[in-house]
Design a protein around this motif. Structure first.
Motif, PDB file in Angstrom:
ATOM      1  N   ALA A  23      42.059  47.330  40.019  1.00 41.61           N
ATOM      2  CA  ALA A  23      42.815  47.054  38.804  1.00 41.61           C
ATOM      3  C   ALA A  23      43.942  48.047  38.597  1.00 41.61           C
ATOM      4  CB  ALA A  23      41.887  47.095  37.599  1.00 41.61           C
ATOM      5  N   SER A  24      45.002  47.572  38.011  1.00 38.98           N
ATOM      6  CA  SER A  24      46.089  48.430  37.555  1.00 38.98           C
ATOM      7  C   SER A  24      46.505  47.965  36.166  1.00 38.98           C
ATOM      8  CB  SER A  24      47.276  48.379  38.518  1.00 38.98           C
ATOM      9  OG  SER A  24      47.772  47.059  38.642  1.00 38.98           O
ATOM     10  N   GLY A  25      46.835  48.923  35.328  1.00 41.62           N
ATOM     11  CA  GLY A  25      47.240  48.576  33.970  1.00 41.62           C
ATOM     12  C   GLY A  25      46.090  48.447  32.999  1.00 41.62           C
ATOM     13  N   VAL A  26      44.881  48.628  33.472  1.00 42.68           N
ATOM     14  CA  VAL A  26      43.699  48.559  32.622  1.00 42.68           C
ATOM     15  C   VAL A  26      42.613  49.435  33.237  1.00 42.68           C
ATOM     16  CG1 VAL A  26      42.723  46.542  33.796  1.00 42.68           C
ATOM     17  CG2 VAL A  26      42.088  47.026  31.423  1.00 42.68           C
ATOM     18  N   THR A  27      41.837  50.076  32.386  1.00 43.48           N
ATOM     19  CA  THR A  27      40.714  50.873  32.871  1.00 43.48           C
ATOM     20  C   THR A  27      39.481  49.979  32.869  1.00 43.48           C
ATOM     21  OG1 THR A  27      41.686  52.889  31.967  1.00 43.48           O
ATOM     22  CG2 THR A  27      39.327  52.920  32.460  1.00 43.48           C
ATOM     23  N   LEU A  28      38.985  49.668  34.041  1.00 44.07           N
ATOM     24  CA  LEU A  28      37.903  48.691  34.142  1.00 44.07           C
ATOM     25  C   LEU A  28      36.645  49.116  33.390  1.00 44.07           C
ATOM     26  CD1 LEU A  28      38.202  47.420  37.819  1.00 44.07           C
ATOM     27  CD2 LEU A  28      38.933  46.301  35.706  1.00 44.07           C
ATOM     28  N   ALA A  29      36.398  50.396  33.318  1.00 45.57           N
ATOM     29  CA  ALA A  29      35.195  50.868  32.631  1.00 45.57           C
ATOM     30  C   ALA A  29      35.206  50.523  31.143  1.00 45.57           C
ATOM     31  CB  ALA A  29      35.032  52.372  32.810  1.00 45.57           C
ATOM     32  N   LYS A  75      38.124  55.022  41.330  1.00 42.73           N
ATOM     33  CA  LYS A  75      39.066  54.143  42.030  1.00 42.73           C
ATOM     34  C   LYS A  75      39.500  52.967  41.154  1.00 42.73           C
ATOM     35  CE  LYS A  75      37.362  55.192  46.666  1.00 42.73           C
ATOM     36  NZ  LYS A  75      36.799  54.637  47.928  1.00 42.73           N
ATOM     37  N   ASN A  76      38.923  52.880  39.965  1.00 38.32           N
ATOM     38  CA  ASN A  76      39.224  51.766  39.056  1.00 38.32           C
ATOM     39  C   ASN A  76      39.049  50.429  39.776  1.00 38.32           C
ATOM     40  OD1 ASN A  76      39.846  51.022  36.397  1.00 38.32           O
ATOM     41  ND2 ASN A  76      42.007  50.729  36.868  1.00 38.32           N
ATOM     42  N   THR A  77      37.935  50.330  40.459  1.00 32.95           N
ATOM     43  CA  THR A  77      37.657  49.179  41.303  1.00 32.95           C
ATOM     44  C   THR A  77      36.231  48.692  41.059  1.00 32.95           C
ATOM     45  OG1 THR A  77      39.212  49.926  42.999  1.00 32.95           O
ATOM     46  CG2 THR A  77      37.526  48.349  43.690  1.00 32.95           C
ATOM     47  N   VAL A  78      36.071  47.395  41.065  1.00 32.63           N
ATOM     48  CA  VAL A  78      34.752  46.778  40.968  1.00 32.63           C
ATOM     49  C   VAL A  78      34.461  46.077  42.290  1.00 32.63           C
ATOM     50  CG1 VAL A  78      33.406  44.985  39.828  1.00 32.63           C
ATOM     51  CG2 VAL A  78      34.805  46.514  38.482  1.00 32.63           C
ATOM     52  N   TYR A  79      33.210  46.115  42.689  1.00 31.99           N
ATOM     53  CA  TYR A  79      32.809  45.533  43.958  1.00 31.99           C
ATOM     54  C   TYR A  79      31.762  44.436  43.743  1.00 31.99           C
ATOM     55  CZ  TYR A  79      34.919  49.853  45.626  1.00 31.99           C
ATOM     56  OH  TYR A  79      35.788  50.883  45.857  1.00 31.99           O
ATOM     57  N   LEU A  80      31.706  43.545  44.700  1.00 28.40           N
ATOM     58  CA  LEU A  80      30.631  42.573  44.745  1.00 28.40           C
ATOM     59  C   LEU A  80      30.078  42.587  46.169  1.00 28.40           C
ATOM     60  CD1 LEU A  80      29.118  40.426  43.042  1.00 28.40           C
ATOM     61  CD2 LEU A  80      30.583  38.715  44.138  1.00 28.40           C
ATOM     62  N   GLN A  81      28.931  43.229  46.315  1.00 24.27           N
ATOM     63  CA  GLN A  81      28.266  43.265  47.615  1.00 24.27           C
ATOM     64  C   GLN A  81      27.465  41.980  47.760  1.00 24.27           C
ATOM     65  OE1 GLN A  81      28.336  45.620  50.172  1.00 24.27           O
ATOM     66  NE2 GLN A  81      27.152  44.102  51.296  1.00 24.27           N
ATOM     67  N   MET A  82      27.732  41.254  48.812  1.00 24.78           N
ATOM     68  CA  MET A  82      27.084  39.964  49.013  1.00 24.78           C
ATOM     69  C   MET A  82      26.274  40.020  50.308  1.00 24.78           C
ATOM     70  SD  MET A  82      30.186  37.409  47.907  1.00 24.78           S
ATOM     71  CE  MET A  82      31.123  37.723  49.395  1.00 24.78           C
ATOM     72  N   ASN A  83      24.979  39.883  50.177  1.00 23.98           N
ATOM     73  CA  ASN A  83      24.083  39.912  51.329  1.00 23.98           C
ATOM     74  C   ASN A  83      23.393  38.567  51.497  1.00 23.98           C
ATOM     75  OD1 ASN A  83      24.676  42.672  51.680  1.00 23.98           O
ATOM     76  ND2 ASN A  83      23.012  43.268  50.293  1.00 23.98           N
TER      77      ASN A  83
END
Length: 125
Positions: A23-29, A75-83
């Motif tokens: 993300a940019s321009g917003v704090t994901l937390a 990192k202001n990043t969200v992940y989706l781990q897919m198993n």
């Protein structure tokens, strides 16, 4: 505000992928985050979300136990781990964020203000 989804690709059944949503321009937390997917000919489907603040995760029954949503605040990043991916997981995956004070549900498309561009996940042998 921009959300950049990435990490999709072609994987065999039973394999894994990790999607990222930077993300940019917003704090994901400070926002609630959702992951949705859309398979060919089907409607957009909610699969996971994360509550703002404490980051409590939620999952749809279709992915519970196989997918994990997480957040890297630095990192202001969200992940989706897919198993344990299945052919029926094939879809375009979207991340979304919202910051409204009052919403009906984080599972609803209409609750989100910003969307990533989507990343294709194909599960096939």
């Amino acid at each position: 505000v921009q959300l950049q989804a990435s990490g999709g690709g072609l994987v065999q059944p039973g394999g894994s992928l990790r999607l990222s949503c930077a993300a940019s321009g917003v704090t994901l937390a400070s926002t609630y985050i959702g992951w949705f997917r859309q398979a060919p000919g089907k409607e957009l489907e909610w699969i996971s979300c994360m509550r703002r603040g404490d980051g409590r995760p939620y999952y749809s029954d279709s992915v519970k136990g196989r997918f994990t949503i997480s957040r890297d605040t630095a990192k202001n990043t969200v992940y989706l781990q897919m198993n344990t991916l299945k052919p029926e997981d094939t879809a375009v995956y979207y991340c979304a964020s919202g910051s409204r004070t009052i919403i009906t549900s984080m599972r609803m498309v209409s609750s989100y203000d910003y969307w990533g561009q989507g990343t294709q996940v194909t599960v096939s042998s």
